[in-house]
Design an enzyme around this catalytic site. Structure first.
Site, PDB file in Angstrom:
ATOM      1  N   HIS A 152      29.334  82.208  21.808  1.00 17.59           N
ATOM      2  CA  HIS A 152      29.592  82.445  20.551  1.00 17.59           C
ATOM      3  C   HIS A 152      29.209  82.320  19.717  1.00 17.59           C
ATOM      4  O   HIS A 152      27.625  82.087  19.720  1.00 17.59           O
ATOM      5  CB  HIS A 152      31.605  81.468  19.748  1.00 17.59           C
ATOM      6  CG  HIS A 152      31.178  79.890  19.749  1.00 17.59           C
ATOM      7  ND1 HIS A 152      29.595  80.016  18.441  1.00 17.59           N
ATOM      8  CD2 HIS A 152      30.978  79.152  20.279  1.00 17.59           C
ATOM      9  CE1 HIS A 152      29.494  77.934  18.955  1.00 17.59           C
ATOM     10  NE2 HIS A 152      30.214  77.713  19.742  1.00 17.59           N
ATOM     11  N   HIS A 164      26.325  79.993  18.558  1.00 14.48           N
ATOM     12  CA  HIS A 164      24.797  79.830  19.187  1.00 14.48           C
ATOM     13  C   HIS A 164      24.392  80.537  18.721  1.00 14.48           C
ATOM     14  O   HIS A 164      22.461  80.591  19.146  1.00 14.48           O
ATOM     15  CB  HIS A 164      25.671  79.476  20.718  1.00 14.48           C
ATOM     16  CG  HIS A 164      26.444  78.855  21.321  1.00 14.48           C
ATOM     17  ND1 HIS A 164      27.982  79.281  21.399  1.00 14.48           N
ATOM     18  CD2 HIS A 164      26.046  77.271  21.313  1.00 14.48           C
ATOM     19  CE1 HIS A 164      28.440  77.674  22.374  1.00 14.48           C
ATOM     20  NE2 HIS A 164      27.548  76.778  21.861  1.00 14.48           N
ATOM     21  N   CYS A 168      32.951  59.434  22.898  1.00 14.01           N
ATOM     22  CA  CYS A 168      33.898  60.517  22.934  1.00 14.01           C
ATOM     23  C   CYS A 168      33.426  61.788  24.287  1.00 14.01           C
ATOM     24  O   CYS A 168      32.239  61.968  24.143  1.00 14.01           O
ATOM     25  CB  CYS A 168      33.507  61.196  21.470  1.00 14.01           C
ATOM     26  SG  CYS A 168      34.032  62.904  20.851  1.00 14.01           S
ATOM     27  N   CYS A 187      31.877  64.955  22.246  1.00 14.27           N
ATOM     28  CA  CYS A 187      29.976  64.165  21.189  1.00 14.27           C
ATOM     29  C   CYS A 187      29.820  64.187  22.108  1.00 14.27           C
ATOM     30  O   CYS A 187      28.065  64.329  22.213  1.00 14.27           O
ATOM     31  CB  CYS A 187      30.543  63.198  20.130  1.00 14.27           C
ATOM     32  SG  CYS A 187      31.562  63.357  18.993  1.00 14.27           S
ATOM     33  N   CYS A 215      38.062  60.420  16.850  1.00 16.07           N
ATOM     34  CA  CYS A 215      36.706  61.377  16.462  1.00 16.07           C
ATOM     35  C   CYS A 215      36.663  62.480  14.987  1.00 16.07           C
ATOM     36  O   CYS A 215      37.542  63.736  15.367  1.00 16.07           O
ATOM     37  CB  CYS A 215      35.810  61.907  18.044  1.00 16.07           C
ATOM     38  SG  CYS A 215      34.501  63.337  17.238  1.00 16.07           S
ATOM     39  N   HIS A 262      35.842  65.973  16.637  1.00 19.01           N
ATOM     40  CA  HIS A 262      36.668  66.907  17.956  1.00 19.01           C
ATOM     41  C   HIS A 262      38.429  65.999  18.326  1.00 19.01           C
ATOM     42  O   HIS A 262      39.010  67.000  18.369  1.00 19.01           O
ATOM     43  CB  HIS A 262      36.016  66.425  18.558  1.00 19.01           C
ATOM     44  CG  HIS A 262      35.087  66.344  19.308  1.00 19.01           C
ATOM     45  ND1 HIS A 262      33.084  65.713  18.976  1.00 19.01           N
ATOM     46  CD2 HIS A 262      33.873  68.043  19.688  1.00 19.01           C
ATOM     47  CE1 HIS A 262      32.234  66.823  19.057  1.00 19.01           C
ATOM     48  NE2 HIS A 262      33.401  68.176  19.465  1.00 19.01           N
ATOM     49  N   LYS A 271      36.427  77.142  10.480  1.00 21.00           N
ATOM     50  CA  LYS A 271      35.571  76.782  10.819  1.00 21.00           C
ATOM     51  C   LYS A 271      36.568  77.361  12.400  1.00 21.00           C
ATOM     52  O   LYS A 271      37.516  77.479  12.751  1.00 21.00           O
ATOM     53  CB  LYS A 271      36.174  75.270  10.847  1.00 21.00           C
ATOM     54  CG  LYS A 271      34.690  74.036  12.268  1.00 21.00           C
ATOM     55  CD  LYS A 271      35.323  72.774  12.035  1.00 21.00           C
ATOM     56  CE  LYS A 271      34.003  72.687  13.449  1.00 21.00           C
ATOM     57  NZ  LYS A 271      34.127  71.108  13.114  1.00 21.00           N
ATOM     58  N   LYS A 300      38.955  76.464  19.013  1.00 21.76           N
ATOM     59  CA  LYS A 300      39.506  77.212  20.575  1.00 21.76           C
ATOM     60  C   LYS A 300      41.184  77.741  19.676  1.00 21.76           C
ATOM     61  O   LYS A 300      41.572  78.371  20.198  1.00 21.76           O
ATOM     62  CB  LYS A 300      39.356  76.381  21.389  1.00 21.76           C
ATOM     63  CG  LYS A 300      38.279  77.189  21.903  1.00 21.76           C
ATOM     64  CD  LYS A 300      37.921  76.489  23.337  1.00 21.76           C
ATOM     65  CE  LYS A 300      36.876  76.486  24.848  1.00 21.76           C
ATOM     66  NZ  LYS A 300      36.318  75.611  25.607  1.00 21.76           N
TER      67      LYS A 300
HETATM   68  N1  MSP Z   1      24.139  70.609  24.562  1.00 24.62           N
HETATM   69  C1  MSP Z   1      24.209  70.275  23.091  1.00 24.62           C
HETATM   70  C2  MSP Z   1      22.587  69.978  22.008  1.00 24.62           C
HETATM   71  C3  MSP Z   1      21.123  69.108  23.567  1.00 24.62           C
HETATM   72  S1  MSP Z   1      19.545  69.600  22.864  1.00 24.62           S
HETATM   73  C4  MSP Z   1      19.307  68.749  23.590  1.00 24.62           C
HETATM   74  C5  MSP Z   1      25.008  70.876  21.644  1.00 24.62           C
HETATM   75  N2  MSP Z   1      25.365  71.962  22.356  1.00 24.62           N
HETATM   76  S2  MSP Z   1      26.634  72.660  21.710  1.00 24.62           S
HETATM   77  O1  MSP Z   1      26.592  74.213  22.936  1.00 24.62           O
HETATM   78  O2  MSP Z   1      26.933  72.096  21.266  1.00 24.62           O
HETATM   79  O3  MSP Z   1      25.301  72.798  20.944  1.00 24.62           O
HETATM   80  C6  MSP Z   1      24.557  74.372  20.463  1.00 24.62           C
HETATM   81  C7  MSP Z   1      23.574  74.297  19.440  1.00 24.62           C
HETATM   82  O4  MSP Z   1      24.996  75.565  18.756  1.00 24.62           O
HETATM   83  C8  MSP Z   1      23.635  73.257  18.410  1.00 24.62           C
HETATM   84  O5  MSP Z   1      22.583  73.368  17.667  1.00 24.62           O
HETATM   85  C9  MSP Z   1      25.196  73.337  17.316  1.00 24.62           C
HETATM   86  O6  MSP Z   1      24.545  72.650  16.446  1.00 24.62           O
HETATM   87  C10 MSP Z   1      24.664  75.182  17.437  1.00 24.62           C
HETATM   88  N3  MSP Z   1      26.457  75.478  16.686  1.00 24.62           N
HETATM   89  C11 MSP Z   1      27.610  75.226  17.789  1.00 24.62           C
HETATM   90  N4  MSP Z   1      28.340  76.234  17.119  1.00 24.62           N
HETATM   91  C12 MSP Z   1      27.878  76.722  15.447  1.00 24.62           C
HETATM   92  C13 MSP Z   1      28.751  76.681  14.488  1.00 24.62           C
HETATM   93  N5  MSP Z   1      29.883  77.081  14.650  1.00 24.62           N
HETATM   94  N6  MSP Z   1      27.514  77.527  13.862  1.00 24.62           N
HETATM   95  C14 MSP Z   1      26.507  77.030  14.331  1.00 24.62           C
HETATM   96  N7  MSP Z   1      25.833  76.350  14.784  1.00 24.62           N
HETATM   97  C15 MSP Z   1      26.947  75.917  15.909  1.00 24.62           C
HETATM   98  O7  MSP Z   1      25.165  70.598  20.813  1.00 24.62           O
END
Ligand code: MSP
Length: 518
Positions: free
Chosen positions: A18, A21, A126, A129, A144, A147, A298, A301
């Site tokens: 999304h 990411h 959780c 997390c 949590c 979540h 925020k 889903k």
């Molecule tokens: N898999 C773990 C990270 C492991 S690193 C050794 C994880 N994955 S995640 O898919 O949930 O998130 C990946 C990255 O995307 C994280 O740095 C997280 O902060 C970032 N983001 C997820 N949602 C976000 C937003 N809505 N906005 C900005 N960044 C976000 O955590």
């Protein structure tokens, strides 16, 4: 700068990418591309985090094997980053065989060292997390906080890592290196968390979680997903406790590790303790970026407001990702939350990229063709009153990137575009031409075009395709290192013909965009 190594968090593959990411990968790519303009030895790592209970459960629900599920979703991340021109050097998957083997060796090394021990334990887990939470982490209703789910009570005999052994050393490191955690206001948060730290469970019983890397010599346990995931930053380069690769020696420690604020604890505490236990140097900076909201809400889903980066590209009919990259990279000051809205996106990229920057180049080149057949005459060169401002902007942009101030650097580039536009208005080359002051007119146009070469270099990390289109029309070498920029790269001679002048970016057609979305 001898070398530059930058990493992103690796994304969970239980869904598609999304724009949150995407924000992180764009931010990292912009920083990376800027430093390729200052250093020849650069490396950019990204990838996917594929083990753990979440993937195990989701793949089971979908009726496919975890590996098939990961293969399918990891590809979605690769496709998205391709569409956004994320120029990574390596894409690691935690299911890569090499990674799995080295993680087992890392675990064994810590066991042999006495930093990992076995312990019977009851905790609250959780799966969102992928972490144990303590009672005090939970909301009043026992959920949590991130979540909003009740954690599961887990009773297991696990391996534990002696995190407490490294507590004082980590606190000392953070206090003596004020720029270790960026933004610095987050350092106190981490120090507070460290005050109450306990040893952490670093394995799960296979009976509860089987989608993970097995502990060597213990058939009943798999390695905790965060230990597995964090290790990617070194396994990707070829770290091996029994002898590391040249690439590892060349690039480790990382210059910047880019992550979201929600996973700072894992990176500034767990990861640092692991590195200390492995007796490896620590990364120079950890950048904890803020979160992206959609229309100030925020993304979730359940609210149904999750946007994929490719859907934005499609909605606005974009054939290059540059406007989206530019918008995201300058969405928020370093470390603060940013927001995405269609309206704001359209307004900002139309104003900055089409009206101010693209138009400036287009009309200046058109005048050069109209008045001088596209030629730069020797007498137009050498008296550039904008040069100092352009070179000062290069300095300022470098300074902002040194402090990972990506939005601020973009604002500086805009300022130079505005100054140059004002210079055109003030000097009115069309009036000079009408009055027959042709040398003066040619000088004004040439000065603007010289500045445009500098702007193409500066905007390149944000908008690589637009920068290339600009440089091409200016016959400018975009590989020029920032330290070698002179604002004098255009020489006397023929520059361009009318048919080769092309707008580098067209305004977003809002009607078309709206029609496509409905
Ligand atoms: N898999 C773990 C990270 C492991 S690193 C050794 C994880 N994955 S995640 O898919 O949930 O998130 C990946 C990255 O995307 C994280 O740095 C997280 O902060 C970032 N983001 C997820 N949602 C976000 C937003 N809505 N906005 C900005 N960044 C976000 O955590």
């Amino acid at each position: 700068m001898e070398k530059f190594y930058i990493t992103t968090a690796i994304d969970y593959v239980n869904g598609a990418p999304h724009i949150g990411h995407a924000y992180e990968k764009i931010l990292t790519d912009v920083i990376y591309r800027h430093f390729t303009q200052r250093c020849d030895n650069t490396y950019f790592l990204t990838g996917t985090d594929e083990h753990g209970i979440k993937i195990q459960k989701t793949s089971a629900e979908k009726g496919v094997s975890p590996k098939e599920f990961c293969d399918m979703n990891a590809q979605k991340f690769k496709d998205a980053w391709k569409a956004l021109d994320i120029d990574y050097s390596q894409f690691i998957r935690t299911t890569d065989e090499q990674h799995e083997k080295v993680v087992q060796k890392i675990f064994k090394k810590l066991v042999d060292k006495g930093d990992i021990y076995k312990h019977a334990y009851t905790g609250l887990y959780c799966s969102g997390c992928e972490a144990f939470l303590s009672e005090k982490d939970l909301t009043e209703d026992g959920l949590c906080p991130d979540h909003l789910k009740k954690p599961e009570v887990v009773k297991e005999e696990n391996y534990f890592f002696k995190l407490t052994k490294y507590k004082d050393a980590i606190i000392k490191h953070i206090k003596t290196n004020p720029d270790f955690i960026i933004p610095s206001f987050r350092a106190n948060e981490v120090i507070n968390q460290l005050e109450n730290i306990e040893d952490i469970s670093v394995s799960r019983a296979k009976t509860n979680v089987n989608w993970g890397i097995p502990v060597l010599g213990d058939d009943e346990q798999v390695i905790y997903v965060w230990i597995d995931a964090l290790s990617n930053y070194i396994t990707a380069l070829g770290y091996d406790p029994e002898g590391s690769s040249e690439k590892f020696k060349q690039f480790w420690p990382a210059t910047v590790q880019v992550i979201g604020k929600d996973i700072l604890k894992f990176h500034s505490i767990y990861w640092i303790a692991i590195l200390m236990a492995l007796e490896l140097p620590l990364p120079e900076h950890i950048l904890a970026h803020g979160w992206i909201t959609i229309d100030q809400t925020k993304m979730s889903k359940s609210l149904g407001n999750v946007i994929s980066p490719t859907s934005v590209m499609e909605a606005f009919n974009l054939d290059i990702p540059d406007p989206f990259r530019y918008y995201m990279a300058s969405a928020a000051p370093c470390g603060k939350d940013g927001n995405y809205s269609d309206e704001d996106f359209k307004e900002k990229v139309n104003a900055h990229l089409a009206n101010s920057m693209g138009n400036l180049l287009n009309r200046t080149l058109s005048m050069l063709v109209k008045y001088f057949d596209g030629d730069i005459k020797p007498e137009f060169l050498g008296k550039n009153s904008l040069k100092e401002q352009a070179l000062d902007t290069v300095k300022a942009v470098k300074h902002h990137f040194d402090y990972i101030e990506i939005q601020e650097a973009a604002l500086k580039i805009n300022e130079l575009v505005d100054i140059t536009n004002k210079y055109v208005t003030d000097n009115a080359p069309w009036t000079l031409a009408k009055e027959g002051q042709m040398d003066k007119c040619g000088e004004v146009l040439t000065n603007v075009l010289q500045v445009m070469t500098v702007i193409s270099s500066l905007i390149y990390p944000y908008c690589p395709n637009i920068a290339k289109a600009m440089a091409e029309q200016l016959s400018y070498d975009l590989n020029t290192k920032l330290d070698d920029i002179t604002c004098e790269s255009l020489n006397a001679g023929h520059l361009i013909d009318k048919e080769n002048i092309k707008p580098v970016f067209l305004r977003l057609d809002s009607e078309l965009a709206d029609k496509k979305k409905n």
